[in-house]
Design a protein around this motif. Structure first.
Motif, mmCIF file in Angstrom:
data_model
loop_
_atom_site.group_PDB
_atom_site.id
_atom_site.type_symbol
_atom_site.label_atom_id
_atom_site.label_comp_id
_atom_site.label_asym_id
_atom_site.label_seq_id
_atom_site.Cartn_x
_atom_site.Cartn_y
_atom_site.Cartn_z
ATOM 1 N N ALA A 242 0.814 -1.208 0.000
ATOM 2 C CA ALA A 242 0.000 0.000 0.000
ATOM 3 C C ALA A 242 0.848 1.260 0.000
ATOM 4 O O ALA A 242 0.494 2.261 -0.623
ATOM 5 N N TRP A 243 1.996 1.222 0.702
ATOM 6 C CA TRP A 243 2.781 2.459 0.812
ATOM 7 C C TRP A 243 3.821 2.609 -0.291
ATOM 8 O O TRP A 243 4.340 3.689 -0.511
ATOM 9 N N GLN A 244 4.136 1.524 -1.041
ATOM 10 C CA GLN A 244 5.151 1.665 -2.069
ATOM 11 C C GLN A 244 4.575 2.421 -3.271
ATOM 12 O O GLN A 244 3.370 2.435 -3.496
ATOM 13 N N PRO A 245 5.413 3.087 -4.066
ATOM 14 C CA PRO A 245 4.922 3.898 -5.201
ATOM 15 C C PRO A 245 4.155 3.045 -6.208
ATOM 16 O O PRO A 245 4.433 1.870 -6.392
ATOM 17 N N SER A 246 3.188 3.680 -6.891
ATOM 18 C CA SER A 246 2.318 2.945 -7.817
ATOM 19 C C SER A 246 3.046 2.482 -9.056
ATOM 20 O O SER A 246 2.609 1.561 -9.724
ATOM 21 N N LYS A 247 4.177 3.132 -9.421
ATOM 22 C CA LYS A 247 4.868 2.738 -10.652
ATOM 23 C C LYS A 247 5.581 1.398 -10.505
ATOM 24 O O LYS A 247 5.915 0.752 -11.491
ATOM 25 N N PHE A 248 5.850 0.970 -9.257
ATOM 26 C CA PHE A 248 6.517 -0.309 -9.045
ATOM 27 C C PHE A 248 5.470 -1.405 -8.911
ATOM 28 O O PHE A 248 5.096 -1.790 -7.807
ATOM 29 N N LYS A 249 4.920 -1.848 -10.050
ATOM 30 C CA LYS A 249 3.922 -2.918 -10.016
ATOM 31 C C LYS A 249 4.562 -4.296 -10.038
ATOM 32 O O LYS A 249 3.956 -5.269 -9.611
ATOM 33 N N TYR A 250 5.785 -4.396 -10.585
ATOM 34 C CA TYR A 250 6.455 -5.668 -10.697
ATOM 35 C C TYR A 250 7.869 -5.530 -10.138
ATOM 36 O O TYR A 250 8.451 -4.433 -10.169
ATOM 37 N N PRO A 251 8.456 -6.592 -9.663
ATOM 38 C CA PRO A 251 7.895 -7.942 -9.578
ATOM 39 C C PRO A 251 6.962 -8.119 -8.395
ATOM 40 O O PRO A 251 7.198 -7.585 -7.319
ATOM 41 N N ARG A 252 5.905 -8.830 -8.630
ATOM 42 C CA ARG A 252 4.996 -9.198 -7.555
ATOM 43 C C ARG A 252 5.350 -10.579 -7.020
ATOM 44 O O ARG A 252 6.003 -11.371 -7.700
ATOM 45 N N ARG A 253 4.879 -10.862 -5.862
ATOM 46 C CA ARG A 253 5.152 -12.161 -5.266
ATOM 47 C C ARG A 253 4.452 -13.270 -6.056
ATOM 48 O O ARG A 253 3.256 -13.175 -6.318
ATOM 49 N N GLY A 254 5.193 -14.298 -6.420
ATOM 50 C CA GLY A 254 4.620 -15.420 -7.163
ATOM 51 C C GLY A 254 4.644 -15.245 -8.662
ATOM 52 O O GLY A 254 4.295 -16.173 -9.387
ATOM 53 N N ALA A 255 5.052 -14.047 -9.180
ATOM 54 C CA ALA A 255 5.101 -13.859 -10.632
ATOM 55 C C ALA A 255 6.338 -14.564 -11.200
ATOM 56 O O ALA A 255 7.392 -14.599 -10.578
ATOM 57 N N PHE A 256 6.190 -15.134 -12.406
ATOM 58 C CA PHE A 256 7.308 -15.875 -12.997
ATOM 59 C C PHE A 256 7.133 -15.925 -14.501
ATOM 60 O O PHE A 256 6.054 -15.624 -15.040
ATOM 61 N N GLU A 257 8.194 -16.301 -15.176
ATOM 62 C CA GLU A 257 8.203 -16.542 -16.620
ATOM 63 C C GLU A 257 9.043 -17.776 -16.889
ATOM 64 O O GLU A 257 10.064 -17.991 -16.227
ATOM 65 N N VAL A 258 8.611 -18.567 -17.878
ATOM 66 C CA VAL A 258 9.358 -19.751 -18.306
ATOM 67 C C VAL A 258 9.820 -19.502 -19.734
ATOM 68 O O VAL A 258 8.989 -19.329 -20.641
ATOM 69 N N ASN A 259 11.125 -19.443 -19.936
ATOM 70 C CA ASN A 259 11.707 -19.128 -21.238
ATOM 71 C C ASN A 259 12.521 -20.310 -21.744
ATOM 72 O O ASN A 259 13.078 -21.084 -20.961
ATOM 73 N N LYS B 145 3.420 -15.312 -16.242
ATOM 74 C CA LYS B 145 2.369 -14.865 -15.324
ATOM 75 C C LYS B 145 2.259 -13.344 -15.299
ATOM 76 O O LYS B 145 1.238 -12.798 -14.899
ATOM 77 N N TYR B 146 3.340 -12.657 -15.723
ATOM 78 C CA TYR B 146 3.270 -11.207 -15.827
ATOM 79 C C TYR B 146 2.164 -10.772 -16.788
ATOM 80 O O TYR B 146 1.454 -9.789 -16.546
ATOM 81 N N LYS B 147 2.018 -11.524 -17.910
ATOM 82 C CA LYS B 147 1.034 -11.147 -18.925
ATOM 83 C C LYS B 147 -0.319 -11.805 -18.683
ATOM 84 O O LYS B 147 -1.362 -11.187 -18.887
ATOM 85 N N GLU B 148 -0.313 -13.068 -18.275
ATOM 86 C CA GLU B 148 -1.568 -13.804 -18.116
ATOM 87 C C GLU B 148 -2.259 -13.500 -16.795
ATOM 88 O O GLU B 148 -3.487 -13.664 -16.689
#
Length: 365
Positions: A22-39, A54-57
């Motif tokens: 809640a207190w962190q700036p709104s521009k820092f949306k990522y990384p969120r907890r549990g977000a990942f990518e498989v490349n 998961k960032y996109k989906e």
């Protein structure tokens, strides 16, 4: 002390773990907890493919196709770059088995090798898109199968369009068949609403062109028949007898009046014959429905009789089984009685043997 109190009031309290987001700036949306990518990376070319993000989906994978879709696309790129047709055939079998579709146009756009495999797939896809643009379901079916058994999203859309075109074409065939059989009015009434569907879906076949020609021909005949009816105004002669006059004002002859009456009678006769044809068609449909109803009743009766026979056979089998169970129980009782009798006889034999032995011992003493 007042300065210290003011400084303490201006200094924000340290956030808790729950209020961190809640207190962190709104521009820092990522990384969120549990977000990942498989490349997946190709070591030879350095190309990267995102299997799942998961960032996109904004969700975790729900089905195997969420991963297989991107994985098959990556492997197809590798096959086209290394000309591995055998692996591409296995990928096609895998797609058919698991009903996985790939966006073939995007894969071909990413292909930089321009190999023979990619050229074959690109040519087949171009032919399929050209067939879809023609609006002919026969041509679409001819170009529907892609090389190496690849299942593409473009092919799925083409197959869906082919089924839609076939459905409209079947309705056109039914309407034209009624016109050919002589039920002209009924066929025209069924074909006229289909014109909008044909134009909307883009159906273009020789059958549809012939249907349009027949439709326009019968419509033009009906317009000519309606134009041939000459409008006569009824006037009163000098002697008071009514007679029919021509449009120019000249009195009509008896021949003109007779011709007009014959034309009206002929049109009425044609309408009557058309109505009779339609009535015959309806009566044939009713007879067909009755025949189908009788067949359905006959099948239902046969099924009912078969069910009764099966029920009777089942009852007889149950009775026989009960008889066998009773016979088995009787046999078991008889065996038990025989065993009891055998045991009693054995005891009697043992008793007599003991008595005999005692008698012998007494005699010897």
């Amino acid at each position: 002390s007042r300065r210290k109190a003011a400084a303490a009031a201006e200094t924000p309290a340290p956030p808790s773990a729950r209020s961190f987001s809640a207190w962190q700036p709104s521009k820092f949306k990522y990384p969120r907890r549990g977000a990942f990518e498989v490349n997946v990376y190709d070591e030879s070319t350095g190309a990267c493919t995102v299997l799942f993000s998961k960032y996109k989906e904004h969700r975790i994978p729900k089905h195997n196709n969420d991963i297989w879709h991107s994985l098959v696309a990556c492997l197809m790129l590798w096959c086209m770059e290394h000309s591995a047709s055998d692996v591409l055939n296995k990928l096609g079998e895998f797609c058919h088995k698991h009903r996985t579709y790939v966006n073939l146009r995007q894969i071909l756009d990413r292909d930089k090798s321009k190999s023979d495999l990619g050229e074959q797939l690109a040519e087949a896809l171009d032919d399929l898109e050209a067939a879809v643009a023609t609006g002919n379901p026969v041509r679409i079916r001819e170009k529907l199968a892609l090389p190496f058994g690849v299942r593409s999203a473009e092919g799925a859309k083409a197959e869906e369009r082919m089924h839609d075109l076939k459905a409209v074409l079947e309705k056109v065939r039914v309407a034209i068949a009624k016109i050919d059989k002589g039920y002209v009015k009924l066929g025209l009434e069924e074909f006229e609403p289909l014109i909008q569907d044909i134009n909307a879906i883009g159906l273009q076949t020789p059958e549809v062109e012939d249907a349009f020609r027949k439709f326009q021909s019968h419509r033009s005949k009906g317009t000519e028949n309606s134009r041939q009816t000459v409008t006569m105004s009824s006037v009163v002669a000098i002697d008071g007898s009514p007679h029919t006059a021509r449009p120019g004002g000249a009195p009509a002859s008896l021949a003109c009046i007779a011709e007009e009456v014959l034309k009206k009678g002929r049109m009425t006769l044609e309408e009557r014959l058309m109505a009779q044809d339609e009535f015959k068609a309806l009566r044939e449909e009713i007879e067909q429905l009755r025949h189908e109803k009788d067949q359905a009743i006959h099948v239902a009766r046969n099924a009912k009789a078969q069910a009764e026979e099966e029920r009777e056979a089942r009852a007889a089998a149950e009775e026989e089984l009960a008889t066998l169970v009773m016979a088995e129980a009787s046999a078991r009782d008889a065996a038990d009685r025989a065993a009891e009798e055998l045991a009693a006889a054995q005891e009697e034999t043992d008793r007599r043997t003991a008595e005999a032995a005692a008698a012998v011992a007494a005699a010897q003493a």
